[in-house]
Design a protein around this motif. Structure first.
Motif, short mmCIF file in Angstrom:
data_model
loop_
_atom_site.label_atom_id
_atom_site.label_comp_id
_atom_site.label_asym_id
_atom_site.label_seq_id
_atom_site.Cartn_x
_atom_site.Cartn_y
_atom_site.Cartn_z
N ASP A 37 -31.00 60.75 -13.45
CA ASP A 37 -30.94 62.00 -12.69
C ASP A 37 -31.85 63.06 -13.29
O ASP A 37 -32.48 63.83 -12.56
CB ASP A 37 -29.50 62.51 -12.65
CG ASP A 37 -28.61 61.68 -11.74
OD1 ASP A 37 -29.15 60.85 -10.98
OD2 ASP A 37 -27.38 61.87 -11.78
N THR A 39 -34.65 62.54 -14.93
CA THR A 39 -36.02 62.16 -14.55
C THR A 39 -36.28 62.50 -13.09
O THR A 39 -37.34 63.04 -12.74
CB THR A 39 -36.24 60.66 -14.79
OG1 THR A 39 -35.92 60.36 -16.15
CG2 THR A 39 -37.66 60.26 -14.50
N ALA A 40 -35.31 62.21 -12.23
CA ALA A 40 -35.48 62.51 -10.80
C ALA A 40 -35.59 64.01 -10.57
O ALA A 40 -36.39 64.46 -9.74
CB ALA A 40 -34.32 61.92 -10.00
N LYS A 41 -34.78 64.79 -11.28
CA LYS A 41 -34.85 66.25 -11.12
C LYS A 41 -36.21 66.78 -11.58
O LYS A 41 -36.81 67.62 -10.93
CB LYS A 41 -33.73 66.93 -11.90
CG LYS A 41 -33.74 68.44 -11.71
CD LYS A 41 -32.41 69.04 -12.03
CE LYS A 41 -32.38 70.53 -11.76
NZ LYS A 41 -32.27 70.87 -10.37
N GLY A 44 -38.82 65.69 -9.00
CA GLY A 44 -38.65 66.37 -7.72
C GLY A 44 -38.89 67.86 -7.79
O GLY A 44 -39.37 68.47 -6.83
N ALA A 51 -38.93 63.50 -2.20
CA ALA A 51 -37.76 62.72 -2.60
C ALA A 51 -37.94 61.24 -2.29
O ALA A 51 -37.52 60.38 -3.07
CB ALA A 51 -36.51 63.26 -1.92
N VAL A 54 -39.84 59.64 -5.09
CA VAL A 54 -39.03 59.52 -6.31
C VAL A 54 -38.04 58.36 -6.15
O VAL A 54 -37.83 57.57 -7.08
CB VAL A 54 -38.30 60.84 -6.62
CG1 VAL A 54 -37.40 60.70 -7.83
CG2 VAL A 54 -39.30 61.98 -6.82
N VAL A 55 -37.44 58.22 -4.96
CA VAL A 55 -36.53 57.11 -4.70
C VAL A 55 -37.28 55.79 -4.79
O VAL A 55 -36.80 54.81 -5.38
CB VAL A 55 -35.85 57.28 -3.31
CG1 VAL A 55 -35.09 56.03 -2.92
CG2 VAL A 55 -34.93 58.48 -3.32
N ARG A 58 -37.80 54.90 -8.32
CA ARG A 58 -36.55 54.48 -8.96
C ARG A 58 -36.30 53.00 -8.71
O ARG A 58 -35.99 52.25 -9.61
CB ARG A 58 -35.39 55.32 -8.44
CG ARG A 58 -34.03 54.93 -9.00
CD ARG A 58 -33.21 54.24 -7.89
NE ARG A 58 -31.83 54.13 -8.22
CZ ARG A 58 -31.25 53.02 -8.67
NH1 ARG A 58 -31.97 51.95 -8.91
NH2 ARG A 58 -29.98 52.95 -8.91
N THR A 98 -28.65 57.12 -3.21
CA THR A 98 -29.71 57.54 -4.14
C THR A 98 -30.56 58.65 -3.53
O THR A 98 -30.87 59.65 -4.20
CB THR A 98 -30.59 56.33 -4.51
OG1 THR A 98 -29.77 55.32 -5.07
CG2 THR A 98 -31.68 56.72 -5.49
N PHE A 102 -30.85 62.44 -5.02
CA PHE A 102 -32.13 63.01 -5.45
C PHE A 102 -32.47 64.27 -4.66
O PHE A 102 -33.08 65.20 -5.20
CB PHE A 102 -33.24 61.98 -5.36
CG PHE A 102 -33.16 60.90 -6.42
CD1 PHE A 102 -32.15 60.87 -7.35
CD2 PHE A 102 -34.10 59.91 -6.46
CE1 PHE A 102 -32.08 59.88 -8.32
CE2 PHE A 102 -34.05 58.91 -7.43
CZ PHE A 102 -33.03 58.90 -8.36
#
Length: 151
Positions: A37, A39-41, A44, A51, A54-55, A58, A98, A102
């Motif tokens: 999370d 890393t995703a934040k 993003g 998004a 990013v998905v 992942r 997911t 995100f």
């Protein structure tokens, strides 16, 4: 006189319960989810990546990690299933979960989305009875209420 439930028997199909190991694995899983999370934040918010990208990164990372751990030979056997429709439905539920997580990370703080993640097992336990017929006992219900209070 209270009736005692029988102790679980360790067999090849039913491994011996190891609660400390299970708790440790759950703690490691939550740390890894928090890293995911974070890393995703970062991707993003700080880099303004969409998004969807990013998905995609992942799941590509997950595929590469599976190949690294299991080897290229084992991956095709993981794709075989007896219930294709159910597996596809589960895959889309994970994809949706997911994606929405995100997207939420763009608007919420990391601790807020992690709190929502901690609610998931409690919600599953509460919905298992009405949806699956797997009712929990009063002790587990009290533990769930304490968990909700803690969160």
């Amino acid at each position: 006189m209270q009736k005692k439930s029988p102790e679980p028997v360790a067999t090849a199909s039913y491994p011996q319960a190891r609660p400390l190991r299970a708790i440790g694995l759950m703690c490691v899983a939550w740390v890894l989810f928090a890293c995911l999370d974070t890393t995703a934040k970062y991707l993003g918010s700080a880099t303004d990546l969409p998004a969807a990208q990013v998905v995609w990164m992942r799941f590509l990372g997950q595929l590469l990690a599976m190949i690294a751990v299991l080897g290229l030979v084992a991956v095709p056997s993981l794709l075989r299933t007896q219930k294709l429709k159910t597996q596809i439905a589960r895959s889309f539920l994970l994809l949706g979960s997911t994606t929405f997580n995100f997207l939420a990370l763009k608007h919420l703080r990391l601790d807020q989305t992690t709190t929502v993640g901690f609610l998931t097992p409690l919600t599953v336990a509460l919905l298992a009875g009405p949806m699956l017929g797997e009712w929990i006992g009063w002790r587990r219900a009290v533990a769930i209420l304490v968990g909700f209070g803690g969160i």
